[in-house]
Structures are given as structure tokens and as C-alpha cells.
Design a protein around this motif. Structure first.
Motif, PDB file in Angstrom:
ATOM      1  N   HIS A 181       0.705   7.844   6.288  1.00 35.48           N
ATOM      2  CA  HIS A 181       1.014   6.498   6.683  1.00 35.48           C
ATOM      3  C   HIS A 181       1.395   6.781   8.231  1.00 35.48           C
ATOM      4  O   HIS A 181       1.384   6.009   9.061  1.00 35.48           O
ATOM      5  CB  HIS A 181       2.299   6.228   6.428  1.00 35.48           C
ATOM      6  N   GLN A 182       2.590   8.383   8.687  1.00 32.76           N
ATOM      7  CA  GLN A 182       2.681   7.914   9.856  1.00 32.76           C
ATOM      8  C   GLN A 182       1.019   8.493  10.832  1.00 32.76           C
ATOM      9  O   GLN A 182       1.205   7.775  11.925  1.00 32.76           O
ATOM     10  CB  GLN A 182       3.217   9.366   9.949  1.00 32.76           C
ATOM     11  N   VAL A 237      -1.484   6.719  10.451  1.00 34.99           N
ATOM     12  CA  VAL A 237      -1.931   5.405  10.548  1.00 34.99           C
ATOM     13  C   VAL A 237      -1.326   4.510  11.176  1.00 34.99           C
ATOM     14  O   VAL A 237      -1.217   4.103  12.249  1.00 34.99           O
ATOM     15  CB  VAL A 237      -1.927   4.439   8.634  1.00 34.99           C
ATOM     16  N   LEU A 256       0.933  11.388   1.425  1.00 36.23           N
ATOM     17  CA  LEU A 256       0.911   9.912   1.589  1.00 36.23           C
ATOM     18  C   LEU A 256       1.407   9.870   3.269  1.00 36.23           C
ATOM     19  O   LEU A 256       1.516   9.294   3.838  1.00 36.23           O
ATOM     20  CB  LEU A 256       0.704   9.441   0.765  1.00 36.23           C
ATOM     21  N   TYR A 257       2.975  10.041   2.761  1.00 33.70           N
ATOM     22  CA  TYR A 257       3.797  10.245   3.831  1.00 33.70           C
ATOM     23  C   TYR A 257       3.021  10.595   5.452  1.00 33.70           C
ATOM     24  O   TYR A 257       3.656   9.660   6.218  1.00 33.70           O
ATOM     25  CB  TYR A 257       5.443  10.624   3.963  1.00 33.70           C
ATOM     26  N   ILE A 283      -2.847   0.263   2.524  1.00 35.08           N
ATOM     27  CA  ILE A 283      -3.211   0.391   4.124  1.00 35.08           C
ATOM     28  C   ILE A 283      -4.579  -1.475   4.123  1.00 35.08           C
ATOM     29  O   ILE A 283      -5.552  -1.397   4.157  1.00 35.08           O
ATOM     30  CB  ILE A 283      -4.061   1.128   4.425  1.00 35.08           C
ATOM     31  N   ALA A 324       1.936   0.672   7.762  1.00 35.62           N
ATOM     32  CA  ALA A 324       2.109   1.974   7.646  1.00 35.62           C
ATOM     33  C   ALA A 324       4.063   1.587   6.920  1.00 35.62           C
ATOM     34  O   ALA A 324       4.160   2.973   6.948  1.00 35.62           O
ATOM     35  CB  ALA A 324       1.967   2.204   8.949  1.00 35.62           C
ATOM     36  N   GLU A 353      -1.657  -3.889  11.103  1.00 34.74           N
ATOM     37  CA  GLU A 353      -2.114  -1.792  10.235  1.00 34.74           C
ATOM     38  C   GLU A 353      -0.473  -1.742  10.504  1.00 34.74           C
ATOM     39  O   GLU A 353       0.226  -1.029   9.812  1.00 34.74           O
ATOM     40  CB  GLU A 353      -2.587  -1.232  10.591  1.00 34.74           C
ATOM     41  N   CYS A 374       1.334   2.617  -1.518  1.00 40.63           N
ATOM     42  CA  CYS A 374       0.310   3.389  -0.616  1.00 40.63           C
ATOM     43  C   CYS A 374      -1.028   1.813  -0.272  1.00 40.63           C
ATOM     44  O   CYS A 374      -1.997   2.916  -0.032  1.00 40.63           O
ATOM     45  CB  CYS A 374      -0.934   3.777  -2.036  1.00 40.63           C
ATOM     46  N   ASN A 391       4.917   0.870   4.285  1.00 40.91           N
ATOM     47  CA  ASN A 391       4.598   1.921   3.273  1.00 40.91           C
ATOM     48  C   ASN A 391       5.373   3.505   3.291  1.00 40.91           C
ATOM     49  O   ASN A 391       6.196   3.968   2.319  1.00 40.91           O
ATOM     50  CB  ASN A 391       3.616   2.083   2.816  1.00 40.91           C
ATOM     51  N   LEU A 392       5.649   3.397   4.342  1.00 42.31           N
ATOM     52  CA  LEU A 392       7.060   4.770   5.320  1.00 42.31           C
ATOM     53  C   LEU A 392       8.345   3.992   4.526  1.00 42.31           C
ATOM     54  O   LEU A 392       8.936   5.096   4.059  1.00 42.31           O
ATOM     55  CB  LEU A 392       6.549   4.459   6.433  1.00 42.31           C
ATOM     56  N   VAL A 395      -6.007   7.894   1.314  1.00 39.94           N
ATOM     57  CA  VAL A 395      -4.802   7.198   0.029  1.00 39.94           C
ATOM     58  C   VAL A 395      -5.785   6.614  -0.784  1.00 39.94           C
ATOM     59  O   VAL A 395      -5.057   6.956  -2.218  1.00 39.94           O
ATOM     60  CB  VAL A 395      -4.502   5.997   1.322  1.00 39.94           C
TER      61      VAL A 395
END
Length: 685
Positions: free
Chosen positions: A451-452, A454, A447-448, A678, A470, A466, A676, A473-474, A431
């Protein structure tokens, strides 16, 4: 539009000379395929207009030359399609089908059309069809696993041509014109061997050469391996290889027998390296990957990969830095050899070494962009020279060339389930590197998916912090792409996870994001309520800047709802907090918003005084654009109050300020932390 290649092409070994790139044989198949393009379809015969693009199917097993034949067909007819050629590969090297959503996104990128991050397969398919509606183009779909993949990518215009490559029929797609491939004819097969080993050994013993072609059943990749084996043994006759093949018996396919022969002929270290290449993500290998898998030096790995390419075991991929692709037909054989000769613990250790090397390369890839950060420079200098990039440009080229493999590594690491710590580190560094080189907006589609992944690991391992990061972010990506209702669901789930983790950052961000989603949906009461909850937490933690921002968001919600009294109180509170914290620019902006609300409330005199105060603070903050905007607002207010002379003065002041501002002023850098980040990954950087 020029010829666009999406992902890598398939195994271009049949019909191609590996050294010269010329197409061999398949004359009859090419003639039939070209004729099928012009032949009337079932709709035309029935008197109906064709609703979709003509679909030509080239069917054959992996390594049969189906991709090479498709490429040659496209080359020959490309002149009839002025809008160019789009290529997409629909299966990874190990045969795993590529989701149609990913293929549609890649095709849209080649067309330079926007593809919102996180969009569904149906939405992306519709975008693709819309982009191709007015075009006359060829769409080459390689390694299709089934009709569903192809159907999702079919243009809704008969002006386009679709060439699909698959192992079998595409049942369910109407009016498909199939062409099924067998082995190469003897003449073409002998020419392929000649290009690999020269003509002498074939000329002196043509019978043995023809027998070798027969033993290979004209299979192109088998012939490539046979040629590579003979090329590596210049003193061996063609008859020697034919005898060894017969000695292997009739078990398996010609390709599997030849692979076994080549594998057994390698030195033990090289043979082990070859087997471990089956672990390479997306079937893409470079010197670093081979070095980490085999536990050898980069120089030795590079030399070994060159040898494998000469033997026909790998196909060079034209890119910088150099890398190779494992032919899809050889991948199952490599995997079977690895499972037969390597213990599971050794395979897991090799995979861990590869992921660790990838993490360190991503760290270096990002650090080389942080030229103003002394800690990053020191960290970079502490890395081995082989892991350092000479320049940000070199790092960007590496990231672009390795992006399919890097994303594949993340997917494989998460699917493995035994290396979650490494997987989390890999995704965090991926990321950061992609944001550093591509920017949050351009990297968002990839990145989508990260993140899924993650989120999957966090749920599997019970990591609420976490999980919250995630989901935030999503949710941010969903909100930016118009899926506000879906974003609201994610934000609420993030709030629950943040509370479970007792993480004030996650809970505060989630509450504010829930309020923002309600604001976007027009539910101003709930928006103000959630902003108020977030504000209470910020005040309790004495986080003044965040508290001032939330006062402003509460005021905005009240303004949209028409409650101007509450909105004015909110902006006054924001002004007071900014004054205490000494943020002059923020104070000027808050005063500007307060003046706007006062104007909405029908209090132009108060708005005029507040706006004049805001101008003074903007002058102290040296914010020229804000000063100009405030002078223009003052001009409008003066006109509303019946003072056109003052209005002209303020407009003149705004023009002078904008005229004095240096041209080409850069906008503020994009804030990528929320989109972005994490969190809660290991701190190693």
C-alpha cells in the motif's frame, strides 16, 4: 526450536561441493572461529558482565565462500545452543541492503512472535530482543551491508551467538571477532574441481590444474565456473582452459574473466537469456520468469535454467515449484553484460513482459480459490494451461515460494517509474492473491509495504482516487495496530484526496474513519460530529445500510460520553432504518443495543420491554447466539428489578439455546474489503 531459515542463504559455493554438499578447506579459519566463541571478551577482562551477544564476523568478498563458512561454523556449534538457529539475509542479490525492519520481521516470524504491520524498526528490534532475551540461540546474519543493520538485530543477552557475514569490518560494534577470507588452498581448490569434472583430467595434468587454480586465485565461484566450463566440454583439457584464461589478459578479476569466457561460449539465444536474468526481482528465477524475459516457451526456459545451473551460473533453491537464485557475485557481471549487449528499449520490453506474466499468474493464483464463482472459473479456463494452477494448494505453494520475488517485483516496478500502469496492476493482483490465500491478518505486514508503494505511484502520477484508497488502507492497519494518531493523519489526508477526486466512497469512508479514530482517542464530541458528516452523505445517496450503521456509531459515541438521551435517539433511528430495509437480524441487534443504553440510563423497565422485543426479532432472524445473549441480559435486568424467578427462567432459556446450537459453528468470514482494497486500478481481473 529447530533451525529456522529466513529468506535465502547466500552463495554456498566456496567450501561446498556443488554436487555433494560437503564442506572443503577452511580448517584454520574454523578452528579460530570456534576458539573465539570461548575466548573472553573485553567486558569480561574488565570485570563487567557482557551486555550483548558475542559477534563473530566472517569478512570476504562476494563469492569468497563466506556464507558457506558461516553455515559450516553454525552446523558445528549448533549443539551448544538448544534454542536453534535463526538465519536472515541482509542484502538482495543485486547488493541492495535489506531494511533492518524487514529482517527483524522475518526473524520474529521464524520465532513465531507477532510483528505488527507497519511497526517501526525500533519497535521491531525491541520485540526481537525481547523474544531472544530468555533464549540460547544462534543468529546468522548473511550479506550484511554495514554495522547499522547488524546492530539493530543484536540480542541483548550474552547467551546468544551472532555470526555476521560481510564484505568489510563492522565498525561501531564493540568486541567483534573478525575472520577475513582469501582464496581456497590448492588442495581444496583441486578437490572442488575434481567434484565438478572428475579426477582423470586433473590426474593426467596436475601442473595445468594447479596453474588453473592459481589463475583463479583460489576464488571458489571462479573455480565453480571453471569446472562448469570443463564439464560441458568433456574433450577439453585443463590446459586448454588455462590457455584461454591467459589469452584474456590480466584485465579484471579471475571471476570476471571466467564469466566472460562462459558467456561467450553460450549459444546466442542462451547468452541473451542469461543477460536478461539480471532483471529478475530479488535475484530469484523460475521458468515463467525466464520465459517472459527471453520471450521463449516455458519448456525451453526450464531447460536453459538447468543448463545454467550445471555451469554454476545459478544455484538451485530447494522449494516447490523449482526456482533458482543468481549468486550475488555474478549479478553485477550479468547486469554489465546486459547493459553492454542489449539496448535500453529491449531491457524495458523484457521487464514489461516479465511483469505482465506475473500479473497473469497472480490472477490465476487468486481465481483458483474462487471455486463458487462461475465468472472466475470461466476466466480461469480461458487462460493458457501453462498459467493455470492444478489446485488451490499448488497456487498457495507457488505464492509462498515466490513471495520474496513478487514483493521485489513490486518494489522494482515502482522504482523504475516508467511502468506505473503495470506496477499498479501487479500490486492490485498481489494484494488480492495474498488475501485469498493468507487472509488479511496474516498478509498485513507485506500488504502494508504494498500500500505504501501504491501511495508512491499515486502521488507521482497525480491519481487522487488511488491516493485516497492507499491512505485509507494504511490508516486501517495503523488503527488496528494501536497507532491511532498516525491513522488519524492518514484518514484526514485520504479525505482531502477523496474530495479532490470527487469520490463519494472515499470521502464517506474517510469521514467515518476519522470519527472512529477520534472515538478511539476518547474525543467523543468530534467522533459524533464526523460520524454525523458521514451520515449526511449516506442519507443524501440513499445508502440505508450504511446510514443505519452510522446511526449506531453516533449512538455509541454519545453512550461513551454519557449522553444517554442522544444515544437512545441514535439507536431508535437505526432500528427504523433497518425496519424499512427489511434487515431483521440488524434490527434485533440495534434493539439489543438500545436496551443496553436504556439500562445505563437507569430505565430498567424500558430496557426489559425493548430486550423482549429484540428477542422476538432475533428469533425471526434465527440468530441463536443473539437470542441467548438477550436472555442473559433479561436475566440480569429481572434480578435488578427484584424478580429472581424470572431471571432463572431466562438463564435456563439461554442455556437451552446454546446447548441446541450445533457444535463447531463457524464464525462469520473476515471482512477484508476495507483493509485490502485497491480501488481505481484497471478492471481487468
Amino acid at each position: 526450536m529447530t533451525d529456522q531459515a529466513v529468506d535465502t542463504d547466500g552463495v554456498k559455493l566456496s567450501g561446498h561441493a556443488a554436487t555433494e554438499g560437503h564442506f572443503l578447506g577452511r580448517t584454520r579459519e574454523l578452528k579460530e572461529l570456534c576458539a573465539d566463541i570461548e575466548r573472553a571478551g573485553l567486558d569480561t577482562l574488565a570485570g563487567n558482565k557482557p551486555p550483548r551477544a558475542r559477534v563473530l564476523l566472517i569478512a570476504g568478498g562476494p563469492g569468497s565462500g563466506r556464507s558457506a563458512l558461516a553455515g559450516e561454523l553454525v552446523r558445528r556449534v549448533a549443539g551448544r545452543y538448544p534454542d536453534g538457529v535463526l538465519r536472515a539475509r541482509l542484502a538482495d542479490a543485486d547488493g541492495t541492503p535489506v531494511p533492518a525492519e524487514r529482517a527483524a520481521r522475518a526473524l520474529l516470524a521464524a520465532l513465531e512472535r507477532p510483528a505488527p504491520a507497519g511497526a517501526s524498526e525500533e519497535d521491531l528490534s525491541a520485540c526481537l530482543r525481547e523474544a531472544l532475551a530468555e533464549r540460547r540461540a544462534i543468529v546468522l546474519l548473511d550479506d550484511a551491508a554495514g554495522a547499522e543493520q547488524v546492530d539493530a538485530l543484536l540480542p541483548d543477552t550474552p547467551e546468544c551467538l551472532v555470526v555476521a557475514v560481510s564484505a568489510g569490518p563492522l565498525t561501531g560494534i564493540s568486541d567483534v571477532r573478525p575472520c577475513t577470507l582469501g582464496g581456497l588452498d590448492t588442495k581444496s581448490a583441486l578437490e572442488l574441481l575434481t567434484r565438478r569434472i572428475g579426477s582423470v583430467r586433473i590426474t593426467v595434468d596436475p601442473r595445468s590444474a594447479e596453474g588453473l587454480v592459481e589463475a583463479c586465485q583460489g576464488h571458489p565461484v571462479a573455480l565453480i565456473l571453471a569446472g562448469g566450463w570443463l564439464a560441458a566440454r568433456p574433450k577439453s583439457a585443463v590446459a586448454d582452459l588455462a590457455k584461454q584464461l591467459h589469452a584474456e589478459g590480466d584485465e579484471g578479476t579471475p571471476l570476471s574473466r571466467l564469466f566472460a569466457l562462459v558467456h561467450h561460449g553460450l549459444a546466442p539465444t542462451a547468452a541473451r537469456t542469461l543477460r536478461l536474468l539480471s532483471l529478475a526481482p530479488a535475484g530469484l528465477v523460475d521458468a515463467h520468469t525466464a520465459s517472459a524475459l527471453a520471450g521463449c516457451s516455458i519448456g525451453a526456459a526450464r531447460s536453459t535454467l538447468d543448463d545454467f545451473a550445471a555451469l554454476g551460473l545459478l544455484r538451485p533453491v530447494p522449494c516447490t515449484p523449482p526456482q533458482y537464485e543468481i549468486p550475488g557475485c555474478l549479478h553485477p557481471l550479468l547486469r554489465a553484460a546486459a547493459e553492454a549487449h542489449e539496448r535500453p528499449a529491449e531491457l524495458q520490453l523484457a521487464r514489461a513482459r516479465m511483469l505482465e506474466r506475473t500479473v497473469r499468474l497472480l490472477q490465476s493464483c487468486r481465481a483458483v480459490t474462487e471455486t463458487d464463482n462461475p465468472q472466475a472459473r470461466e476466466k480461469l479456463q480461458g487462460m493458457p494451461s501453462a498459467l493455470r494452477f492444478p489446485s488451490p494448494q499448488a497456487a498457495a505453494e507457488w505464492l509462498e515460494a515466490r513471495r520474496p520475488a513478487l514483493l521485489g517485483a513490486a518494489r522494482l516496478a515502482v522504482a523504475d517509474g516508467e511502468l506505473d500502469t503495470l506496477a499498479r496492476r501487479l500490486m492490485a493482483q498481489l494484494v488480492k492473491a495474498m488475501v485469498a490465500h493468507l487472509g488479511a491478518h496474516d498478509a498485513a505486514p507485506d500488504l502494508y509495504g504494498v500500500h505504501q508503494l501504491v501511495l508512491d505511484v499515486a502521488e507521482r502520477r497525480g491519481l487522487p482516487r488511488e491516493k485516497a484508497a492507499a491512505l485509507l488502507n494504511l490508516g486501517d492497519v495503523d488503527a488496528r495496530t494501536g497507532r491511532t494518531a498516525q491513522a488519524l493523519v492518514r484518514y484526514r489526508a485520504a479525505l482531502d484526496a477523496g474530495r479532490q477526486a470527487n469520490d463519494p466512497y472515499a470521502t464517506g469512508r474517510a469521514m467515518e474513519s476519522v470519527g472512529g479514530a477520534h472515538l478511539e482517542l476518547g474525543d467523543y464530541e468530534r467522533a459524533a460530529d464526523w460520524f454525523g458528516r458521514a451520515l449526511a452523505q449516506r442519507l443524501a445517496r440513499d445508502e440505508r445500510a450504511d446510514a443505519a450503521r452510522l446511526y449506531g456509531r453516533i449512538a455509541t459515541a454519545h453512550t461513551y460520553a454519557g449522553r444517554y438521551g442522544e444515544a437512545q435517539r441514535g439507536w431508535r433511528a437505526a432500528v427504523a432504518v433497518h425496519r424499512k430495509s427489511g434487515d431483521v437480524g440488524a434490527q434485533a441487534r440495534a434493539l439489543s443495543e438500545l436496551a443496553r443504553v436504556q439500562e445505563y440510563a437507569g430505565r430498567p423497565e424500558e430496557s426489559l420491554r425493548t430486550c423482549q422485543e429484540a428477542v422476538e426479532w432475533a428469533h425471526r432472524a434465527q440468530d441463536a447466539r443473539l437470542r441467548a445473549a438477550l436472555h442473559l441480559r433479561l436475566a440480569d435486568t429481572c434480578e435488578h428489578l427484584g424478580d429472581p424467578a424470572a431471571a432463572r427462567l431466562h438463564r435456563g432459556a439461554a442455556e437451552r439455546i446454546l446447548g441446541d446450537e450445533a457444535p463447531g459453528t463457524e464464525s462469520e468470514p473476515e471482512n477484508t474489503a476495507d483493509a485490502c482494497e485497491i480501488r481505481s486500478t484497471p478492471a481487468e481481473d
